[in-house]
Motif scaffolding. Structure first.
Motif, mmCIF file in Angstrom:
data_model
loop_
_atom_site.group_PDB
_atom_site.id
_atom_site.type_symbol
_atom_site.label_atom_id
_atom_site.label_comp_id
_atom_site.label_asym_id
_atom_site.label_seq_id
_atom_site.Cartn_x
_atom_site.Cartn_y
_atom_site.Cartn_z
ATOM 1 N N VAL A 106 20.535 10.900 -21.279
ATOM 2 C CA VAL A 106 21.581 10.469 -20.942
ATOM 3 C C VAL A 106 22.361 11.241 -21.506
ATOM 4 N N SER B 161 13.019 10.337 -17.566
ATOM 5 C CA SER B 161 11.489 10.266 -17.940
ATOM 6 C C SER B 161 11.436 11.353 -19.501
ATOM 7 N N THR C 141 18.505 19.797 -23.677
ATOM 8 C CA THR C 141 17.085 18.680 -22.878
ATOM 9 C C THR C 141 16.462 18.274 -24.441
ATOM 10 N N SER D 143 14.155 1.970 -28.253
ATOM 11 C CA SER D 143 14.602 0.821 -28.105
ATOM 12 C C SER D 143 15.303 -0.206 -27.119
ATOM 13 N N TYR E 175 21.159 6.944 -28.723
ATOM 14 C CA TYR E 175 21.453 6.966 -27.318
ATOM 15 C C TYR E 175 23.231 6.279 -26.971
ATOM 16 N N HIS F 57 6.360 1.337 -29.258
ATOM 17 C CA HIS F 57 6.807 0.768 -29.517
ATOM 18 C C HIS F 57 5.505 -0.111 -28.407
ATOM 19 N N ARG G 226 11.524 11.199 -30.614
ATOM 20 C CA ARG G 226 13.878 11.492 -31.250
ATOM 21 C C ARG G 226 14.034 13.034 -30.980
ATOM 22 N N ALA H 27 13.552 20.216 -10.577
ATOM 23 C CA ALA H 27 13.915 21.294 -10.484
ATOM 24 C C ALA H 27 13.541 22.054 -12.203
ATOM 25 N N GLU I 208 17.318 18.649 -13.558
ATOM 26 C CA GLU I 208 16.398 18.237 -14.885
ATOM 27 C C GLU I 208 14.574 18.030 -13.921
ATOM 28 N N THR J 152 9.918 0.142 -34.448
ATOM 29 C CA THR J 152 9.363 1.687 -33.762
ATOM 30 C C THR J 152 8.513 1.864 -35.302
#
Ligand SMILES: Cc1cc2nc3c(=O)[nH]c(=O)nc-3n(C[C@H](O)[C@H](O)[C@H](O)COP(=O)(O)OP(=O)(O)OC[C@H]3O[C@@H](n4cnc5c(N)ncnc54)[C@H](O)[C@@H]3O)c2cc1C
Length: 584
Positions: A45, A71, A251, A78, A393, A276, A359, A210, A65, A312
């Motif tokens: 994101v 991915s 990254t 969550s 996020y 989760h 994380r 890539a 990516e 979590t």
């Protein structure tokens, strides 16, 4: 504007922001031949947020990516857009306020078709102090949200009876009452994809599969400067170089690997594992989500369509970052803490899916990952390379704007400030109108209303692209095994959503991998056949994709029975993904 689908594919308008296989070829060519303003590494994101932010400011932008969009961590969260009630305890008021402001902006303006309101209950088991302590926290949370746009309904205090009416599944003997408050949720992988497609629509070149293998470094004005990156197209095993005035390193938990290609790191991240469990909605009798305190942190029971997400955990992870694995100890921890509050005890037999994320936490000397900062930081550890790390996020848009602000310093042209707060993601245009179209679309398409509603939530007004595929070839309006998805969604994923491999569809475009007891095994063969036709795979390639999927599921199941992280990691590593990636 009309909820309209065309019979003839040849007459249909081009699909905006289409990440088609053809577009991927053209984008690789562009990255290899054009001097860009900004090259972003990482399609989570944060990276796609940077690409959109920069493209919307009129810059020439590329993004690479190594696997699939989202991915990494960005499909394994969550799925809450939240301020993080628990950060109030550590007095991170600015962080909470900023996140609540973003929650409102995303829900109201940027991506309303992907955001849902969700209510949470904090059960109270002690008569007075809990109501005062948690009540003060939730009051502050709601007040901080009121300083932004789109505040949600104010919290409410419930007595014992009202609590058990709303959540009969709670252990009745211990309940004294509850506080109920509102937050928001989002399908993280689909949202990340929507940002990437919107960036593509604004002219960014988004290339998945890539992998950046090195940085291009030259001496400029006496100092070493990053002037681009080398990347390998993992689909063809071809190496390229891309030249860009600035490179943005987004990254996540791989941040330090990119630093290691250039210089000693100025910014560093640690990986904290979060697990989760996914169970069917019938397993917990409650109309509201539930928040439970644990000795280390909190545990969320989150309603998710026909399912519950329960998580979590928060522990250090030093193993393969491409495939973090949940051990038996992680699963026991979650079951134990959920069952402490539930009347009907959850067992392993109830678990449909397990997913694990890492994380990317800003490094500090403190050993306990629950205490590491959730704030973000931007640094330029070497000229030409801007690194962005940490964050949540929910705050991706602010992180991206900050990273691009840092990257444009020294660009030889005037660059306007970020406009990403005004950029509506593909699918969300005129959402107020489209959200009312379920009846009309159901009638026109002949699909079940449930399916149309779900398609609207996942695709927004771009539902027309999926319906057009089904209308053109009615056989694609049928369901695929093991989920409530239709075949047209698979074709759409390969044709317009950049899905290159079977796991891109089973794990992220659709969520069959965590929603179905067979973890996608039932659907693998038919989804692979649909993809094979669309992407011109040979029979051998199709069989290989299916085989890799079965191996992945088997490896995940074996890891879930392992006693500890080290064993879980070695069992999970037995199956690399379809791009053959595993951390060394
Ligand atoms: C269990 C868990 C729950 C969470 N819940 C929430 C929540 O409810 N709400 C919230 O706001 N936040 C939540 N978060 C945090 C949030 O998910 C993350 O902060 C966010 O997804 C990080 O995104 P990212 O883009 O920085 O990293 P990532 O999504 O990991 O993206 C980094 C990308 O870089 C790519 N990459 C790495 N190396 C290379 C290379 N050499 N070449 C090319 N590409 C490369 C990777 O493949 C990866 O896709 C949660 C996190 C976890 C782990």
């Amino acid at each position: 504007m009309e909820a309209h689908t065309s019979k003839s594919r040849t007459c249909s308008a081009p699909v905006p922001g289409s990440l088609s296989p053809k577009r991927r070829e053209l984008d690789i060519e562009r990255l290899a031949n054009e001097q860009l303003d900004i090259l972003v590494i990482g399609g989570g994101v944060t990276g796609v947020g940077c690409a959109l932010d920069a493209a919307a400011r009129g810059l020439s932008v590329g993004l690479v990516e190594q696997r699939d969009l989202a991915s990494g961590t960005s499909s394994r969260s969550s799925k809450l857009l939240h301020g993080g009630l628990r950060y109030l305890e550590s007095r991170d008021f600015a962080l909470v306020r900023e996140a609540l402001h973003e929650r409102g902006l995303l829900a109201k303006t940027v991506s309303p078709h992907l955001v849902r309101t969700v209510s949470f209950m904090i059960p109270l088991t002690r008569r007075f102090w809990q109501r005062i302590y948690f009540g003060a926290g939730v009051l502050l949370y709601d007040l901080l949200a009121r300083t932004g746009r789109h505040p949600l309904a104010f919290h409410r205090h419930l007595g014992r009876r009202a609590t058990l009416e709303l959540a009969p599944g709670l252990k009745q003997s211990s309940i004294r009452g509850a506080i109920i408050y509102q937050d928001a949720q989002i399908d993280d992988a689909r949202h990340t994809l929507a940002i990437a497609r919107t960036a593509c629509h604004h002219g960014a070149s988004i290339v998945t599969s890539a992998r950046v293998t090195g940085l291009l470094i030259e001496t400029r004005n006496g100092s070493e400067t990053v002037v681009g990156a080398k990347f390998r197209d993992l689909e063809t095993d071809t190496d390229y170089e891309c030249r860009a005035t600035k490179v943005v390193n987004a990254t996540g938990v791989w941040l330090d690997d990119i630093h290691d290609m250039a210089c000693p790191a100025g910014l560093s991240v640690r990986a904290a594992k979060g697990v989760h469990l996914v169970v069917h909605r019938d397993c917990i009798d409650s109309e509201s989500g539930i928040v439970l305190r644990t000795p280390r942190s909190v545990l969320f029971l989150i309603p998710w369509g026909d399912h519950w997400l329960i998580g979590t955990t928060d522990t250090e992870w030093d193993y393969d970052r491409a495939h973090p694995a949940a051990s038996s100890a992680d699963i026991d921890y979650i079951l134990e803490h959920a069952n402490a509050a539930l009347q009907r005890q959850l067992t392993r037999a109830d678990i449909l899916g397990v997913y694990v994320g890492l994380r990317p936490l800003l490094d500090a000397s403190d050993d306990d990952t629950t205490k590491l900062s959730r704030e973000h930081a931007v640094a330029e550890p070497i000229n030409g390379l801007v690194s962005i790390a940490g964050g949540k996020y929910t705050t991706y848009r602010v992180m991206a704007a900050d990273a691009v602000d840092a990257a444009v310093v020294g660009l030889d042209k005037p660059v306007p400030p970020s406009v990403s707060h005004e950029v509506v993601l593909l699918g969300s245009d005129e959402w107020q109108h489209w959200s009312q179209q379920a009846n009309a679309l159901t009638q026109r398409s002949g699909l079940d209303r449930d399916i149309v509603e779900r398609l609207l939530w996942r695709h927004g007004n771009r539902i027309v692209d999926v319906l057009e595929i089904a209308e053109h070839e009615p056989a694609l309006a049928t369901g695929i095994p093991g989920g409530s998805y239709i075949a047209a969604e698979v074709v759409h994923a390969a044709r317009h959503e950049g899905a290159l491999h079977l796991d891109d569809v089973l794990a992220r475009r659709l969520r069959i991998s965590i929603e179905d007891e067979q973890r996608g095994n039932l659907a693998a063969e038919s989804v692979a056949s649909l993809m094979a036709r669309e992407l011109h795979w040979s029979d051998q390639r199709k069989d290989e994709e299916v085989k890799r999927w079965y191996e992945r599921v088997e490896a995940e199941r074996a890891a879930n029975a392992a006693p500890d992280d080290s064993t879980a990691d070695s069992l999970r590593r037995r199956a690399a993904d379809t791009r053959g990636l595993n951390d060394a």
